[in-house]
Write an enzyme that holds these catalytic residues in place. Structure first.
Site, PDB file in Angstrom:
ATOM      1  N   PRO A 302     -22.329   6.887 -27.267  1.00  0.00           N
ATOM      2  CA  PRO A 302     -23.506   6.024 -27.097  1.00  0.00           C
ATOM      3  C   PRO A 302     -23.747   5.694 -25.633  1.00  0.00           C
ATOM      4  O   PRO A 302     -22.815   5.519 -24.851  1.00  0.00           O
ATOM      5  CB  PRO A 302     -23.130   4.769 -27.888  1.00  0.00           C
ATOM      6  CG  PRO A 302     -21.631   4.733 -27.833  1.00  0.00           C
ATOM      7  CD  PRO A 302     -21.195   6.174 -27.849  1.00  0.00           C
ATOM      8  N   ARG A 304     -27.683   4.627 -24.242  1.00  0.00           N
ATOM      9  CA  ARG A 304     -28.808   3.694 -24.185  1.00  0.00           C
ATOM     10  C   ARG A 304     -28.618   2.506 -25.116  1.00  0.00           C
ATOM     11  O   ARG A 304     -29.114   1.407 -24.843  1.00  0.00           O
ATOM     12  CB  ARG A 304     -30.114   4.418 -24.483  1.00  0.00           C
ATOM     13  CG  ARG A 304     -30.534   4.427 -25.932  1.00  0.00           C
ATOM     14  CD  ARG A 304     -31.906   4.991 -26.149  1.00  0.00           C
ATOM     15  NE  ARG A 304     -31.952   6.403 -25.824  1.00  0.00           N
ATOM     16  CZ  ARG A 304     -33.033   7.009 -25.359  1.00  0.00           C
ATOM     17  NH1 ARG A 304     -34.141   6.338 -25.157  1.00  0.00           N
ATOM     18  NH2 ARG A 304     -33.010   8.292 -25.098  1.00  0.00           N
ATOM     19  N   ARG A 344     -39.736   6.908 -17.215  1.00  0.00           N
ATOM     20  CA  ARG A 344     -39.886   7.339 -18.610  1.00  0.00           C
ATOM     21  C   ARG A 344     -41.322   7.284 -19.129  1.00  0.00           C
ATOM     22  O   ARG A 344     -41.731   8.188 -19.873  1.00  0.00           O
ATOM     23  CB  ARG A 344     -38.952   6.532 -19.515  1.00  0.00           C
ATOM     24  CG  ARG A 344     -37.471   6.791 -19.217  1.00  0.00           C
ATOM     25  CD  ARG A 344     -36.551   6.079 -20.218  1.00  0.00           C
ATOM     26  NE  ARG A 344     -36.616   6.710 -21.528  1.00  0.00           N
ATOM     27  CZ  ARG A 344     -37.208   6.173 -22.573  1.00  0.00           C
ATOM     28  NH1 ARG A 344     -37.814   4.987 -22.482  1.00  0.00           N
ATOM     29  NH2 ARG A 344     -37.222   6.811 -23.724  1.00  0.00           N
ATOM     30  N   TYR A 348     -42.270  10.820 -20.462  1.00  0.00           N
ATOM     31  CA  TYR A 348     -42.233  10.966 -21.918  1.00  0.00           C
ATOM     32  C   TYR A 348     -43.318  10.197 -22.661  1.00  0.00           C
ATOM     33  O   TYR A 348     -43.373  10.242 -23.886  1.00  0.00           O
ATOM     34  CB  TYR A 348     -40.887  10.473 -22.474  1.00  0.00           C
ATOM     35  CG  TYR A 348     -39.655  10.942 -21.744  1.00  0.00           C
ATOM     36  CD1 TYR A 348     -39.450  12.293 -21.475  1.00  0.00           C
ATOM     37  CD2 TYR A 348     -38.684  10.044 -21.335  1.00  0.00           C
ATOM     38  CE1 TYR A 348     -38.316  12.720 -20.810  1.00  0.00           C
ATOM     39  CE2 TYR A 348     -37.541  10.464 -20.673  1.00  0.00           C
ATOM     40  CZ  TYR A 348     -37.362  11.811 -20.413  1.00  0.00           C
ATOM     41  OH  TYR A 348     -36.236  12.230 -19.759  1.00  0.00           O
ATOM     42  N   CYS A 374     -49.359   6.190  -6.052  1.00  0.00           N
ATOM     43  CA  CYS A 374     -50.600   6.949  -5.948  1.00  0.00           C
ATOM     44  C   CYS A 374     -50.652   8.031  -7.027  1.00  0.00           C
ATOM     45  O   CYS A 374     -50.674   9.228  -6.749  1.00  0.00           O
ATOM     46  CB  CYS A 374     -50.711   7.562  -4.554  1.00  0.00           C
ATOM     47  SG  CYS A 374     -52.350   8.212  -4.198  1.00  0.00           S
ATOM     48  N   GLU A 375     -50.610   7.599  -8.273  1.00  0.00           N
ATOM     49  CA  GLU A 375     -50.667   8.476  -9.450  1.00  0.00           C
ATOM     50  C   GLU A 375     -51.380   7.730 -10.569  1.00  0.00           C
ATOM     51  O   GLU A 375     -51.018   6.589 -10.887  1.00  0.00           O
ATOM     52  CB  GLU A 375     -49.264   8.854  -9.938  1.00  0.00           C
ATOM     53  CG  GLU A 375     -48.438   9.680  -8.986  1.00  0.00           C
ATOM     54  CD  GLU A 375     -48.872  11.130  -8.930  1.00  0.00           C
ATOM     55  OE1 GLU A 375     -49.623  11.564  -9.836  1.00  0.00           O
ATOM     56  OE2 GLU A 375     -48.463  11.823  -7.989  1.00  0.00           O
ATOM     57  N   TYR A 404     -31.665   4.562 -18.127  1.00  0.00           N
ATOM     58  CA  TYR A 404     -32.552   5.527 -17.472  1.00  0.00           C
ATOM     59  C   TYR A 404     -33.616   4.863 -16.597  1.00  0.00           C
ATOM     60  O   TYR A 404     -34.599   5.494 -16.249  1.00  0.00           O
ATOM     61  CB  TYR A 404     -33.199   6.457 -18.508  1.00  0.00           C
ATOM     62  CG  TYR A 404     -32.174   7.110 -19.382  1.00  0.00           C
ATOM     63  CD1 TYR A 404     -31.308   8.060 -18.863  1.00  0.00           C
ATOM     64  CD2 TYR A 404     -32.015   6.734 -20.717  1.00  0.00           C
ATOM     65  CE1 TYR A 404     -30.325   8.629 -19.651  1.00  0.00           C
ATOM     66  CE2 TYR A 404     -31.028   7.307 -21.513  1.00  0.00           C
ATOM     67  CZ  TYR A 404     -30.190   8.249 -20.968  1.00  0.00           C
ATOM     68  OH  TYR A 404     -29.221   8.812 -21.744  1.00  0.00           O
TER      69      TYR A 404
END
Length: 447
Positions: A302, A304, A344, A348, A374-375, A404
């Site tokens: 394990p 996360r 993330r 994702y 800048c995205e 993460y």
């Protein structure tokens, strides 16, 4: 302008859903973590990763208690520092590493080599030499070429390398569903279907500098119940039965990690650690009975589920504006971090939720919390209902970023990566100090 119909939901209050156990909403509306007010912690600088230290340790202990008679390895890739490695070992876990840096972090934390495992589909000679020099407990073999590579280094060091073999079972799981079809087209593992796994196990068993310790399987991420593991156990144990017929014993089976958590108030709660382990163990025992072989020792990894809910990210609000959509108006709330401290959502499409660090009687409005990069895909929380009066200077807390978040952080747009602060009722301590401008600019050789 009229706001869109309120399809978004507010974050659950502290004490519910994705929040750690020691987060509280005080009577004055402010939020505290283990007795420390967020506005005081924010004086250390934002963005700021916060870790509920006792919550993280308790989650680790829950796995070891549930896994009596087996082994638990904390998946360090989710978040690892020397201090975290010590916490995990003190809670009864080993440390699973996936790089030389993670291996060095565990060793720097005082973890004995036999309590460490090493994964990776492209292990360097230097990493393997470091592992074997420190008497590592397990090396997970991921490709045929690694057999000769590990044996060569083990022979040079005059040691026997402890090996697991990662197999591709054809089972992929995530959420509540799993698919038992061919998932061969991926970089990890050795195929059961083609015989590659069997060839590697045989090669290890014949080599005097290698010791075959068991089989490893990993079937996915964000898994909320044991059903996918049951299918994987069937495949792994059927293979173990074939090896038994070859005269090769399988002392241990590691069924990997991927145990899920809640990220928002709408996510279903995963089953408890005890129920997850009971379900996996039952599936393993039934598969062994069917195959007619002894039940091997079981281990899991394990990550996360230990670090994720214990960690949060604290941001300060900058600009806000209302944007017209096809359904009405959505409020955009910009914060002083973004995809550099949590990749993330951009990678994702991961969902999160956010909480305001004060009371508000303002109406809730559909809100998107976005970063400062800048995205256009720099989204922190895609959909959440926040008070209409959220404004510059407010503090927002985002749940379940302990896994993460910092481990995937970057310096995109030449930002400084935030520090990670452990918080308990005994005080606070840096797990990772915040980067300074000297750290960032010091990488440039022309300065």
């Amino acid at each position: 302008m009229a706001f869109a119909p309120l399809a978004y939901v507010p974050a659950p209050e502290p004490g519910n859903g994705p929040w750690p156990t020691n987060l509280r909403r005080e009577s004055d509306g402010t939020v505290t973590l283990a007795g420390h007010h967020l506005d005081e912690l924010a004086q250390l600088g934002t963005p700021l990763y916060l870790v509920d230290q006792d919550d993280m340790i308790d989650r680790a202990r829950a796995w070891t208690e549930a896994m009596a008679g087996g082994d638990v390895y904390y998946a360090g890739k989710s978040f690892l520092t020397p201090a975290v490695a010590r916490w995990m070992v003190e809670a009864g876990l080993g440390i699973d590493t996936a790089s030389e840096g993670e291996l060095r972090s565990a060793l720097a934390g005082g973890v004995r080599g036999e309590k460490i495992g090493l994964h990776g589909n492209s292990k360097s000679d230097e990493t393997l030499r470091l592992a074997l020099t420190n008497n590592i407990g397990r090396i997970v073999v991921d490709s045929p070429g690694e057999v000769d590579q590990i044996a060569r280094i083990a022979a040079d060091l005059d040691v026997v390398a402890p090996c697991f073999v990662r197999v591709t079972t054809g089972v992929h799981a995530g959420g509540h569903e799993f698919i038992a079809t061919a998932h061969e087209d991926q970089k990890f593992g050795l195929s059961l279907a083609t015989g590659a796994a069997r060839d590697v196990v045989r090669a290890i068993a014949k080599n005097e500098h290698l010791s075959f310790l068991g089989l490893h399987s990993h079937i996915g991420s964000q898994i909320l119940d044991p059903s996918g593991f049951a299918a994987a156990a069937d495949a792994v144990i059927a293979f173990a039965g074939e090896l038994h017929e070859d005269g090769i014993a399988v002392p241990e089976v590691d069924l990997g990690g991927g145990y899920g958590i809640q990220y928002t108030g709408e996510d279903p709660a995963p089953v408890s650690e005890a129920d997850m382990i009971a379900g996996i163990r039952q599936a393993l025992e039934e598969a062994c009975e069917k195959a007619g072989i002894p039940v091997p020792r079981m281990s899991i990894e394990p990550g996360r589920s230990i670090s994720g809910p214990a960690g949060m990210t604290l941001y300060r609000v900058g600009a806000t504006k209302d944007v017209m959509t096809d359904d009405g108006v959505r409020r955009y709330v910009s914060v002083d971090g973004g995809m550099s401290d949590n990749a993330r959502p951009a990678l994702y499409g991961a969902d999160y939720t956010a909480l305001l660090n004060r009371d508000s009687d303002a109406e809730l409005v559909p809100t998107r919390v976005v970063g400062m990069h800048c995205e256009s895909g720099d989204i922190v929380v895609k959909d959440v209902a926040l008070p209409r009066d959220v404004t510059a200077g407010d503090l927002l807390l985002v749940a379940a970023t302990g896994a993460y978040g910092r481990s995937m952080a970057s310096n995109y747009n030449t930002v400084r990566r935030p520090g990670v602060l452990a918080v308990s009722d005994r005080g606070t301590a840096w797990l990772v100090r915040p980067e300074t401008w000297e750290d960032v600019l010091g990488l440039f050789p022309d300065l």
